[in-house]
Design an enzyme around this catalytic site. Structure first.
Site, PDB file in Angstrom:
ATOM      1  N   SER A  96      20.797  48.957  34.984  1.00 48.51           N
ATOM      2  CA  SER A  96      21.756  49.214  36.066  1.00 48.51           C
ATOM      3  C   SER A  96      21.381  48.558  37.384  1.00 48.51           C
ATOM      4  O   SER A  96      22.196  48.503  38.295  1.00 48.51           O
ATOM      5  CB  SER A  96      21.864  50.724  36.295  1.00 48.51           C
ATOM      6  OG  SER A  96      20.631  51.240  36.774  1.00 48.51           O
ATOM      7  N   GLY A  97      20.148  48.077  37.513  1.00 45.46           N
ATOM      8  CA  GLY A  97      19.663  47.558  38.779  1.00 45.46           C
ATOM      9  C   GLY A  97      18.782  48.533  39.524  1.00 45.46           C
ATOM     10  O   GLY A  97      18.207  48.190  40.561  1.00 45.46           O
ATOM     11  N   GLY A  98      18.638  49.759  39.003  1.00 41.77           N
ATOM     12  CA  GLY A  98      17.838  50.762  39.691  1.00 41.77           C
ATOM     13  C   GLY A  98      16.390  50.365  39.871  1.00 41.77           C
ATOM     14  O   GLY A  98      15.805  50.553  40.947  1.00 41.77           O
ATOM     15  N   PHE A  99      15.785  49.775  38.832  1.00 39.52           N
ATOM     16  CA  PHE A  99      14.379  49.386  38.949  1.00 39.52           C
ATOM     17  C   PHE A  99      14.213  48.246  39.940  1.00 39.52           C
ATOM     18  O   PHE A  99      13.240  48.190  40.689  1.00 39.52           O
ATOM     19  CB  PHE A  99      13.803  48.982  37.591  1.00 39.52           C
ATOM     20  CG  PHE A  99      12.354  48.585  37.665  1.00 39.52           C
ATOM     21  CD1 PHE A  99      11.367  49.562  37.716  1.00 39.52           C
ATOM     22  CD2 PHE A  99      11.976  47.255  37.714  1.00 39.52           C
ATOM     23  CE1 PHE A  99      10.021  49.205  37.805  1.00 39.52           C
ATOM     24  CE2 PHE A  99      10.644  46.889  37.805  1.00 39.52           C
ATOM     25  CZ  PHE A  99       9.663  47.865  37.841  1.00 39.52           C
ATOM     26  N   ASP A 149      20.294  54.699  38.770  1.00 39.23           N
ATOM     27  CA  ASP A 149      19.323  55.734  39.105  1.00 39.23           C
ATOM     28  C   ASP A 149      18.406  55.259  40.220  1.00 39.23           C
ATOM     29  O   ASP A 149      18.358  54.071  40.529  1.00 39.23           O
ATOM     30  CB  ASP A 149      18.482  56.098  37.878  1.00 39.23           C
ATOM     31  CG  ASP A 149      17.614  54.938  37.393  1.00 39.23           C
ATOM     32  OD1 ASP A 149      18.074  53.772  37.494  1.00 39.23           O
ATOM     33  OD2 ASP A 149      16.504  55.172  36.913  1.00 39.23           O
ATOM     34  N   GLN A 191      14.607  61.022  35.119  1.00 43.86           N
ATOM     35  CA  GLN A 191      13.565  60.744  36.103  1.00 43.86           C
ATOM     36  C   GLN A 191      12.758  62.022  36.363  1.00 43.86           C
ATOM     37  O   GLN A 191      12.815  62.952  35.576  1.00 43.86           O
ATOM     38  CB  GLN A 191      14.201  60.194  37.392  1.00 43.86           C
ATOM     39  CG  GLN A 191      14.779  58.788  37.258  1.00 43.86           C
ATOM     40  CD  GLN A 191      13.701  57.712  37.158  1.00 43.86           C
ATOM     41  OE1 GLN A 191      12.510  57.948  37.341  1.00 43.86           O
ATOM     42  NE2 GLN A 191      14.131  56.480  36.862  1.00 43.86           N
ATOM     43  N   GLY A 218      11.090  55.596  35.113  1.00 43.34           N
ATOM     44  CA  GLY A 218      10.085  56.007  36.067  1.00 43.34           C
ATOM     45  C   GLY A 218       8.681  56.112  35.523  1.00 43.34           C
ATOM     46  O   GLY A 218       7.829  56.768  36.122  1.00 43.34           O
ATOM     47  N   CYS A 306      -0.290  35.005  10.685  1.00 46.08           N
ATOM     48  CA  CYS A 306       1.068  35.030  11.226  1.00 46.08           C
ATOM     49  C   CYS A 306       1.991  34.057  10.492  1.00 46.08           C
ATOM     50  O   CYS A 306       1.593  32.944  10.134  1.00 46.08           O
ATOM     51  CB  CYS A 306       1.039  34.701  12.713  1.00 46.08           C
ATOM     52  SG  CYS A 306       2.651  34.791  13.515  1.00 46.08           S
ATOM     53  N   CYS A 311       2.490  29.351  14.410  1.00 52.23           N
ATOM     54  CA  CYS A 311       1.244  29.474  13.648  1.00 52.23           C
ATOM     55  C   CYS A 311       1.268  28.668  12.361  1.00 52.23           C
ATOM     56  O   CYS A 311       0.222  28.248  11.860  1.00 52.23           O
ATOM     57  CB  CYS A 311       0.973  30.948  13.360  1.00 52.23           C
ATOM     58  SG  CYS A 311       0.559  31.902  14.839  1.00 52.23           S
ATOM     59  N   HIS A 337       5.914  32.806  19.428  1.00 49.69           N
ATOM     60  CA  HIS A 337       4.869  33.562  18.726  1.00 49.69           C
ATOM     61  C   HIS A 337       4.772  34.999  19.225  1.00 49.69           C
ATOM     62  O   HIS A 337       4.730  35.945  18.417  1.00 49.69           O
ATOM     63  CB  HIS A 337       3.509  32.891  18.868  1.00 49.69           C
ATOM     64  CG  HIS A 337       2.392  33.770  18.400  1.00 49.69           C
ATOM     65  ND1 HIS A 337       2.080  33.947  17.075  1.00 49.69           N
ATOM     66  CD2 HIS A 337       1.555  34.598  19.098  1.00 49.69           C
ATOM     67  CE1 HIS A 337       1.098  34.823  16.958  1.00 49.69           C
ATOM     68  NE2 HIS A 337       0.751  35.233  18.173  1.00 49.69           N
TER      69      HIS A 337
END
Length: 379
Positions: A96-99, A149, A191, A218, A306, A311, A337
């Site tokens: 949402s852009g909250g962080f 948020d 939160q 959070g 791998c 690899c 990788h």
């Protein structure tokens, strides 16, 4: 839309780990799942074909804040939505852009109505409210979108965390009211910092509003890992078992295993792609820092166990050469990788839950290598 898009397939007997399927408008996602991060509409150093055909990514994440600033959600909408814009026809989640607002620090002002902030690109002034965030995400057209948020910095005082959590609940209700696209799943976000009573109140309030999925936000924002794990272990079981559970932005391999033990279904983190570009590569025997001089004449594969393209075709010597010379191919091969490693880990986790070996492999010191190898087997 509050009905669950999630179907529980198998529950581990010894832990809260579970295998399920998440239905979206662009296909089914097998959980537990890791979502590669495509912040600005691209997973750095990867083409969509690499993501789908070589890495076998099922869902990726894009960022509302960055796409809003550039190129603008209107342009993405005119292009036919985010799937058409970036050439990816599988599921997408947008945060949402909250962080990003949290990370802006002094460049933003938070009020009940929303967040006023200055662009990190050119300093222009902008305002995002819960309604505006949903409007932008509706235009972008991702399969899963997130409620707006506030992600408070830690440590913080109890009063601030309580007020922030309660405002996030009010914002969640406004987001649900504003949401107009029934093809998109809107998830609520829990939160409350590291405070158990606030986490409980946040879960209760968010579930009461009603969403088809729930995220834990959070965490991994400055706290000690033990405290983060403690909060996660307390919070995850409070969420409805019939809905998908998403742990936002937490992502070492050990974190993913611990999260699955707690009952988490979805993860995202920039770590595998960012570390790849910095030459820090995940292997079944531990981290390889490819710049190290000891790899100058190491003609073995990056990880002999791998099955990825990198690899199977290139040596540590060559990968080190590309990294030292800052060649674009180096970032591409390293990213391929690392993401292959992460998605093999998640596939191995799902198989281990099914066959009853997860608890043994995911103990206090999880056997990451064994889980990755299990995920790379053809059957």
């Amino acid at each position: 839309m509050t009905e669950s898009p999630y179907t529980l397939i198998h529950q581990d007997k010894a832990t809260a780990a579970r295998v399920g399927k998440l239905q979206t408008a662009h296909g089914v996602v097998n959980t537990p799942i890791f979502m590669p991060v495509g912040t600005r509409g691209t997973v750095k150093a990867c083409t969509p074909k690499m993501l789908s055909d070589q890495i076998h990514a099922e869902i990726i994440l894009a960022n509302t804040y960055h796409l809003y600033l550039r190129p603008g959600h209107e342009i993405v909408q005119e292009a036919g939505g985010l799937h058409a814009f970036m050439g990816w026809q599988h599921p997408i989640l947008t945060d949402s852009g909250g962080f990003q607002v949290f990370s802006l620090g002094a460049l933003r002002t938070i009020t009940e109505e929303g967040v006023a902030f200055r662009s990190t690109i050119d300093g222009t002034e902008h305002f995002i409210s819960p309604e505006r965030s949903i409007e932008i995400q509706n235009a972008l057209g991702a399969d899963i979108i997130m409620a707006f948020d506030e992600c408070p910095a830690l440590p913080n005082d109890y009063a601030y965390l309580k007020n922030s959590m309660e405002m996030t609940l009010r914002w969640a209700a406004r987001c649900k009211e504003a949401h107009q696209n029934s093809d998109q799943l809107l998830f609520g976000i829990v939160q409350g910092g590291m405070e158990r009573d606030l986490r409980q109140a946040s879960v209760d309030g968010t579930v009461a509003i009603g969403f088809p999925g729930y995220a834990i936000g959070g965490l991994s924002v400055g706290e000690e890992k033990d405290l983060m794990y403690e909060t996660l272990a307390y919070t995850a079981p409070l969420l409805p078992t019939e809905k998908p559970r998403y742990l936002m932005g937490v992502g070492t391999p050990e974190d993913l295993v611990y999260g699955v033990r707690c009952g988490i279904d979805m993860f995202d983190c920039v770590m595998p792609t960012r570390n790849a570009r910095n030459g820090s590569l995940f292997t079944t025997e531990g981290i390889v820092r490819i710049r190290n001089s000891k790899y100058r004449r190491d003609f073995s594969p990056l990880d002999p166990e791998c099955t990825c393209y990198t690899c199977q075709n290139f040596t540590r010597t060559y990968l080190r050469h590309l990294h030292i010379e800052n060649e674009i191919l180096g970032s591409q091969l390293h990213t391929l990788h690392n993401l292959h490693f992460y998605l093999s880990l998640m596939r191995g986790i799902r198989r281990a839950i099914h066959n009853g070996s997860f608890a043994a492999l995911a103990g206090d010191e999880p056997d990451i290598g064994a889980l990755v190898k299990l995920g790379q087997r053809k059957s």
